[in-house]
Design a protein around this motif. Structure first.
Motif, PDB file in Angstrom:
ATOM      1  N   LEU A 113     -24.020  38.660  34.140  1.00 52.06           N
ATOM      2  CA  LEU A 113     -23.438  38.195  32.876  1.00 52.06           C
ATOM      3  C   LEU A 113     -21.930  37.995  32.987  1.00 52.06           C
ATOM      4  O   LEU A 113     -21.355  37.173  32.251  1.00 52.06           O
ATOM      5  CB  LEU A 113     -23.761  39.192  31.751  1.00 52.06           C
ATOM      6  CG  LEU A 113     -25.253  39.414  31.449  1.00 52.06           C
ATOM      7  CD1 LEU A 113     -25.408  40.292  30.201  1.00 52.06           C
ATOM      8  CD2 LEU A 113     -25.992  38.088  31.251  1.00 52.06           C
ATOM      9  N   LYS A 117     -20.106  34.683  31.665  1.00 56.44           N
ATOM     10  CA  LYS A 117     -18.988  34.690  30.706  1.00 56.44           C
ATOM     11  C   LYS A 117     -17.788  33.928  31.273  1.00 56.44           C
ATOM     12  O   LYS A 117     -17.126  33.166  30.554  1.00 56.44           O
ATOM     13  CB  LYS A 117     -18.573  36.120  30.372  1.00 56.44           C
ATOM     14  CG  LYS A 117     -17.457  36.186  29.309  1.00 56.44           C
ATOM     15  CD  LYS A 117     -17.077  37.602  28.990  1.00 56.44           C
ATOM     16  CE  LYS A 117     -16.083  37.641  27.830  1.00 56.44           C
ATOM     17  NZ  LYS A 117     -14.900  36.796  28.019  1.00 56.44           N
ATOM     18  N   ASN A 130     -21.761  33.850  23.579  1.00 57.64           N
ATOM     19  CA  ASN A 130     -22.671  34.154  24.682  1.00 57.64           C
ATOM     20  C   ASN A 130     -23.813  35.002  24.141  1.00 57.64           C
ATOM     21  O   ASN A 130     -23.568  36.011  23.457  1.00 57.64           O
ATOM     22  CB  ASN A 130     -21.940  34.920  25.794  1.00 57.64           C
ATOM     23  CG  ASN A 130     -20.819  34.109  26.403  1.00 57.64           C
ATOM     24  OD1 ASN A 130     -21.058  33.029  26.944  1.00 57.64           O
ATOM     25  ND2 ASN A 130     -19.597  34.609  26.310  1.00 57.64           N
ATOM     26  N   PHE A 152     -21.796  39.618  25.417  1.00 61.56           N
ATOM     27  CA  PHE A 152     -23.050  38.941  25.101  1.00 61.56           C
ATOM     28  C   PHE A 152     -23.725  39.642  23.941  1.00 61.56           C
ATOM     29  O   PHE A 152     -23.701  40.877  23.857  1.00 61.56           O
ATOM     30  CB  PHE A 152     -24.005  38.966  26.314  1.00 61.56           C
ATOM     31  CG  PHE A 152     -23.866  37.787  27.229  1.00 61.56           C
ATOM     32  CD1 PHE A 152     -24.791  36.756  27.213  1.00 61.56           C
ATOM     33  CD2 PHE A 152     -22.795  37.712  28.121  1.00 61.56           C
ATOM     34  CE1 PHE A 152     -24.666  35.663  28.069  1.00 61.56           C
ATOM     35  CE2 PHE A 152     -22.665  36.637  28.983  1.00 61.56           C
ATOM     36  CZ  PHE A 152     -23.596  35.603  28.958  1.00 61.56           C
TER      37      PHE A 152
END
Length: 366
Positions: A113, A117, A130, A152
């Protein structure tokens, strides 16, 4: 539990219904990619589905960002956007926003992740979102921490579909109806995935809790079917003996597993195989309550040779040309019914002889 209560409880259990996507039997390992591409198609306002900004509008409601405005022409939807050697499933960009979506169907959240990002940040948009979109709610502490660390947010398909269904009515009249059907099937497929565990659990519990009664029911049903088949078979033996004596001894009994058939197929040379097939059809009251006589062929080409002549003799009889069994033809020439009393063997033999002589006159000698 008595049998009637058992059956009522079983009938009340939720049943699975197959969607078109489920019928296609997509490989499980690739279904996540299939779903991502479906989402990309519907997220694109200018695609031929005609839903325009339905998906984006619903997503912004989910993100609590309804104040964002955009023009449809400026929207770009990018599948599998490159992110430092990895790929983010879906990226959506507008003039002043970017949305990165990691789509999770069944797999765990092992994805980088941080790289995702960095990829959405690289677009340099004023607003960046996100999210992980998943079938099942994410509850593992390490996955929740991973999302929080990399900015996220987690949403389930059920969360997204809530807004999508709420807004769908505003678009359904003007959309392409073909893609409305596809969308509804997609939604149902995903919803089935999230509810099947519950359905399977209920079915599993039912069968486990009632295994003794179910085994007893199966045993009793098998005994019931055997007793009825044995009775039909015994009667067919008597019919075979009599009809063989009155016509030709080459009649035989065929075991079709779920029924016994009395058959004669020696009307012609081996070039053409056409014959009479007959069987008992049980009624609720009587295992010998109905008797069906059919003219049958085992090859459609054979049937074409005699079709016109046979149908002239039997013009209004039910006909099955390759529907029930491929390449087989069945013409139901007579059904003898006596639901509450046994049909006499003499009656059956008399009618079999009648149709035997008819068919022999039609096709005999060829």
């Amino acid at each position: 539990m008595d049998i009637n209560s058992l059956l009522k409880e079983f009938q009340a259990l939720p049943k699975k219904k197959k969607t078109f996507l489920e019928i296609c039997k997509y490989p499980a390992s690739r279904f996540e990619e299939v779903c991502s591409r479906i989402l990309c198609f519907y997220f694109s306002p200018k695609e031929e589905h005609g839903f325009q900004d339905l998906f984006l509008r619903s997503l912004f409601e989910l993100l609590e960002a309804e104040d964002i405005s955009f023009y449809e022409d400026e929207i770009q939807v990018i599948p599998e956007d490159y992110a430092e050697g990895k790929r983010l499933d879906i990226v959506i960009t507008g003039s002043d926003f970017v949305i990165g979506i990691e789509n999770k169907i069944t797999a765990s959240l092992y994805n980088p992740l941080d790289k995702y990002k960095a990829r959405t940040d690289a677009y340099g948009k004023e607003q960046s979102f996100n999210l992980v979109l998943s079938v099942y709610e994410i509850t593992k502490a390490e996955e929740l921490e991973k999302m929080a660390t990399n900015d996220f947010k987690a949403f389930t398909y059920a969360d997204f579909f809530f807004y999508l269904k709420k807004n769908l009515g505003d678009y359904s009249a003007d959309c392409n109806q073909r893609y409305l059907t596809h969308l509804q099937d997609f939604i149902e497929t995903i919803e089935n995935m999230s509810t099947n565990d519950s359905i399977d659990r209920k079915n599993s519990d039912f069968f486990f809790d009632n295994s003794k009664e179910i085994n007893e029911l199966i045993s009793q049903y098998e005994a019931y079917k055997k007793s009825r088949l044995d009775l039909q078979h015994e009667n067919l033996r008597k019919i075979k003996k009599q009809i063989g004596a009155q016509t030709d001894p080459k009649w035989f009994i065929h075991d079709g597993k779920t029924a016994f058939y009395l058959v004669y197929n020696k009307f012609t040379s081996k070039k053409y195989e056409i014959g009479i097939e007959s069987l008992y059809k049980e009624t609720k009251e009587n295992a010998l309550g109905e008797y069906l006589i059919q003219i049958t062929t085992w090859d459609l080409e054979n049937w074409k040779t005699f079709k016109e002549r046979i149908l002239k003799k039997y013009p209004n009889c039910p006909l099955d040309e390759g529907t029930t069994h491929k390449n087989r033809v069945y013409l139901d020439v007579e059904k003898i019914i006596a639901p509450e009393t046994e049909i006499s063997i003499d009656t059956i033999v008399s009618r079999l002889k009648f149709h035997f002589e008819n068919l022999k006159a039609i096709v005999g000698g060829e």
